[in-house]
Scaffold this motif. Structure first.
Motif, PDB file in Angstrom:
ATOM      1  N   GLN A  43       0.795  -1.223   0.000  1.00 43.35           N
ATOM      2  CA  GLN A  43       0.000   0.000   0.000  1.00 43.35           C
ATOM      3  C   GLN A  43       0.833   1.281   0.000  1.00 43.35           C
ATOM      4  O   GLN A  43       0.295   2.365  -0.223  1.00 43.35           O
ATOM      5  CB  GLN A  43      -0.912  -0.004   1.233  1.00 43.35           C
ATOM      6  CG  GLN A  43      -2.270   0.592   1.010  1.00 43.35           C
ATOM      7  CD  GLN A  43      -3.213   0.275   2.145  1.00 43.35           C
ATOM      8  OE1 GLN A  43      -2.823  -0.048   3.256  1.00 43.35           O
ATOM      9  NE2 GLN A  43      -4.504   0.376   1.860  1.00 43.35           N
ATOM     10  N   ALA A  46       0.702   3.494  -3.174  1.00 42.62           N
ATOM     11  CA  ALA A  46      -0.631   4.080  -3.333  1.00 42.62           C
ATOM     12  C   ALA A  46      -0.825   5.279  -2.412  1.00 42.62           C
ATOM     13  O   ALA A  46      -1.490   6.257  -2.780  1.00 42.62           O
ATOM     14  CB  ALA A  46      -1.699   3.021  -3.056  1.00 42.62           C
ATOM     15  N   ARG A  47      -0.257   5.230  -1.220  1.00 42.02           N
ATOM     16  CA  ARG A  47      -0.367   6.359  -0.291  1.00 42.02           C
ATOM     17  C   ARG A  47       0.352   7.585  -0.842  1.00 42.02           C
ATOM     18  O   ARG A  47      -0.126   8.709  -0.685  1.00 42.02           O
ATOM     19  CB  ARG A  47       0.209   5.968   1.071  1.00 42.02           C
ATOM     20  CG  ARG A  47      -0.662   4.980   1.846  1.00 42.02           C
ATOM     21  CD  ARG A  47       0.025   4.516   3.101  1.00 42.02           C
ATOM     22  NE  ARG A  47      -0.781   3.538   3.821  1.00 42.02           N
ATOM     23  CZ  ARG A  47      -0.332   2.807   4.835  1.00 42.02           C
ATOM     24  NH1 ARG A  47       0.922   2.960   5.242  1.00 42.02           N
ATOM     25  NH2 ARG A  47      -1.125   1.940   5.440  1.00 42.02           N
ATOM     26  N   LEU A  50      -1.767   9.015  -3.603  1.00 41.64           N
ATOM     27  CA  LEU A  50      -2.939   9.705  -3.063  1.00 41.64           C
ATOM     28  C   LEU A  50      -2.621  11.143  -2.668  1.00 41.64           C
ATOM     29  O   LEU A  50      -3.420  12.057  -2.914  1.00 41.64           O
ATOM     30  CB  LEU A  50      -3.483   8.936  -1.855  1.00 41.64           C
ATOM     31  CG  LEU A  50      -4.689   9.556  -1.135  1.00 41.64           C
ATOM     32  CD1 LEU A  50      -5.879   9.657  -2.081  1.00 41.64           C
ATOM     33  CD2 LEU A  50      -5.048   8.743   0.103  1.00 41.64           C
ATOM     34  N   THR A  76      -4.961   6.066 -11.682  1.00 45.52           N
ATOM     35  CA  THR A  76      -4.490   5.589 -10.373  1.00 45.52           C
ATOM     36  C   THR A  76      -4.839   4.125 -10.153  1.00 45.52           C
ATOM     37  O   THR A  76      -4.029   3.365  -9.622  1.00 45.52           O
ATOM     38  CB  THR A  76      -5.086   6.434  -9.229  1.00 45.52           C
ATOM     39  OG1 THR A  76      -6.523   6.430  -9.315  1.00 45.52           O
ATOM     40  CG2 THR A  76      -4.580   7.862  -9.282  1.00 45.52           C
ATOM     41  N   GLN A  80      -1.728   1.674  -9.739  1.00 38.80           N
ATOM     42  CA  GLN A  80      -1.629   1.083  -8.403  1.00 38.80           C
ATOM     43  C   GLN A  80      -1.802  -0.429  -8.453  1.00 38.80           C
ATOM     44  O   GLN A  80      -1.165  -1.152  -7.690  1.00 38.80           O
ATOM     45  CB  GLN A  80      -2.683   1.716  -7.483  1.00 38.80           C
ATOM     46  CG  GLN A  80      -2.341   3.160  -7.111  1.00 38.80           C
ATOM     47  CD  GLN A  80      -3.400   3.834  -6.258  1.00 38.80           C
ATOM     48  OE1 GLN A  80      -3.277   5.005  -5.943  1.00 38.80           O
ATOM     49  NE2 GLN A  80      -4.444   3.114  -5.879  1.00 38.80           N
ATOM     50  N   GLY A  84       1.012  -2.836  -7.238  1.00 36.01           N
ATOM     51  CA  GLY A  84       0.562  -3.710  -6.155  1.00 36.01           C
ATOM     52  C   GLY A  84       0.743  -5.180  -6.484  1.00 36.01           C
ATOM     53  O   GLY A  84       1.169  -5.975  -5.631  1.00 36.01           O
ATOM     54  N   LYS A 120      -4.993  -5.563   0.742  1.00 35.42           N
ATOM     55  CA  LYS A 120      -4.271  -4.348   0.335  1.00 35.42           C
ATOM     56  C   LYS A 120      -4.282  -4.201  -1.190  1.00 35.42           C
ATOM     57  O   LYS A 120      -4.416  -3.092  -1.715  1.00 35.42           O
ATOM     58  CB  LYS A 120      -2.825  -4.396   0.832  1.00 35.42           C
ATOM     59  CG  LYS A 120      -2.658  -4.551   2.332  1.00 35.42           C
ATOM     60  CD  LYS A 120      -3.198  -3.365   3.094  1.00 35.42           C
ATOM     61  CE  LYS A 120      -2.952  -3.500   4.587  1.00 35.42           C
ATOM     62  NZ  LYS A 120      -3.563  -2.405   5.366  1.00 35.42           N
ATOM     63  N   ASP A 123      -7.618  -3.011  -2.333  1.00 33.65           N
ATOM     64  CA  ASP A 123      -7.792  -1.604  -1.972  1.00 33.65           C
ATOM     65  C   ASP A 123      -7.088  -0.671  -2.965  1.00 33.65           C
ATOM     66  O   ASP A 123      -7.675   0.308  -3.430  1.00 33.65           O
ATOM     67  CB  ASP A 123      -7.267  -1.369  -0.559  1.00 33.65           C
ATOM     68  CG  ASP A 123      -7.861  -0.127   0.080  1.00 33.65           C
ATOM     69  OD1 ASP A 123      -9.030   0.189  -0.205  1.00 33.65           O
ATOM     70  OD2 ASP A 123      -7.158   0.535   0.862  1.00 33.65           O
ATOM     71  N   VAL A 124      -5.830  -0.992  -3.295  1.00 30.59           N
ATOM     72  CA  VAL A 124      -5.088  -0.106  -4.211  1.00 30.59           C
ATOM     73  C   VAL A 124      -5.604  -0.230  -5.637  1.00 30.59           C
ATOM     74  O   VAL A 124      -5.563   0.745  -6.406  1.00 30.59           O
ATOM     75  CB  VAL A 124      -3.564  -0.393  -4.163  1.00 30.59           C
ATOM     76  CG1 VAL A 124      -3.020  -0.201  -2.760  1.00 30.59           C
ATOM     77  CG2 VAL A 124      -3.218  -1.782  -4.673  1.00 30.59           C
ATOM     78  N   SER A 125      -6.111  -1.414  -6.000  1.00 32.90           N
ATOM     79  CA  SER A 125      -6.580  -1.633  -7.367  1.00 32.90           C
ATOM     80  C   SER A 125      -7.883  -0.896  -7.665  1.00 32.90           C
ATOM     81  O   SER A 125      -8.251  -0.745  -8.833  1.00 32.90           O
ATOM     82  CB  SER A 125      -6.769  -3.127  -7.630  1.00 32.90           C
ATOM     83  OG  SER A 125      -5.543  -3.822  -7.494  1.00 32.90           O
ATOM     84  N   ASN A 181     -14.814  -1.662  -0.973  1.00 33.21           N
ATOM     85  CA  ASN A 181     -14.466  -1.074  -2.266  1.00 33.21           C
ATOM     86  C   ASN A 181     -15.553  -1.281  -3.314  1.00 33.21           C
ATOM     87  O   ASN A 181     -15.722  -0.443  -4.205  1.00 33.21           O
ATOM     88  CB  ASN A 181     -13.126  -1.629  -2.757  1.00 33.21           C
ATOM     89  CG  ASN A 181     -11.951  -0.924  -2.115  1.00 33.21           C
ATOM     90  OD1 ASN A 181     -11.637   0.211  -2.449  1.00 33.21           O
ATOM     91  ND2 ASN A 181     -11.313  -1.581  -1.166  1.00 33.21           N
TER      92      ASN A 181
END
Length: 264
Positions: A43, A46-47, A50, A76, A80, A84, A120, A123-125, A181
């Motif tokens: 992650q 991705a942070r 963001l 994104t 990501q 990821g 994770k 979440d990033v996908s 998500n």
């Protein structure tokens, strides 16, 4: 509302640990935490993304630039996912060797990492769906969705931890993040008719599965040195995966970055 939303987001990452301490012996929290921090590496990129994209989204909303929002959403999500998947595959293929660096009592947390890592990755996908909601006029929805996520995590952990122990907590997290998500993606589609996925998304997933299978066939076990084995396997994964992603031009951003590095 912003304070409550931030507090809910922080609480989400602590509920599973708190419930593990309630249902199981405290040493299980240490095992879970090791797998959690390994998975958290997925992650980190991705942070960073963001922090860059959120001001751009706020500006796009202010200018009512729908095309820019869709562009950032899809860009994104794709980038990501690519990063990821690389990190997830790299850690998963090395996990047995990586766990040799920690005490024997930590052996057996592979599936804990798998489920947390999967959460994770999911979440990033999904891209910056939360940021799009929080910077729009429907920012309150972000709080409601996070509160619902807390409820899902509590319910799923209550069911899975007594059945499967620390692996159950990881499974509960993966299921909760998936539902979370899906809800955010549906909210954005219903409110603004936007979604982050395309055929390229499916192609990246398919290629990643094929590469994972093929790379698993390489017998790195013949290398006696543990450190050298991890380095060579990681280098092989990184080079092959990057070559395929660049060769098929899945991401314009990654190809542009590669071309800049080559030109330098």
């Amino acid at each position: 509302v912003t304070l409550l939303t931030s507090s809910a987001a922080i609480l989400v990452n602590r509920i599973d640990v708190l419930m593990l301490g309630y249902y199981l012996e405290l040493e299980n929290i240490a095992f879970y935490t090791v797998a959690f921090f390994m998975a958290s590496l997925i992650q980190i990129p991705a942070r960073s993304i963001l922090q860059i994209v959120k001001p751009l989204l706020a500006k796009a909303w202010a200018e009512k630039n729908r095309k820019e929002i869709i562009y950032l959403y899809r860009k994104t999500a794709l980038n990501q996912m690519i990063i990821g998947l690389l990190l997830f595959i790299g850690i998963w293929m090395n996990i047995n060797d990586l766990l040799l660096f920690v005490p024997d009592k930590y052996q057996g947390i592979q599936m804990v990492f798998f489920y947390i890592g999967l959460s994770k990755l999911i979440d990033v996908s999904a891209g910056v769906n939360g940021a799009i909601i929080s910077t729009s006029n429907y920012y309150k929805y972000d709080l409601y969705i996070n509160l619902f996520l807390i409820l899902i995590i509590i319910v799923t952990n209550t069911i899975f931890i007594p059945l499967y122990g620390i692996r159950g907590a990881a499974m509960a997290t993966a299921l909760a993040i998936l539902i979370h998500n899906i809800i955010k993606t549906l909210v954005l589609y219903l409110l603004f008719k936007i979604q982050p996925f395309s055929m390229t998304t499916l192609n990246v997933i398919l290629v990643s599965f094929i590469l994972f299978y093929l790379l698993n066939l390489i017998p790195f076990i013949f290398i006696d040195s543990l450190v050298l084995r991890i380095l060579l396997r990681s280098a092989c994964i990184g080079l092959v995966y990057s070559f395929v992603i660049i060769r098929f031009n899945f991401s314009e951003d990654i190809n542009q970055l590669f071309n800049k590095l080559i030109s330098r």
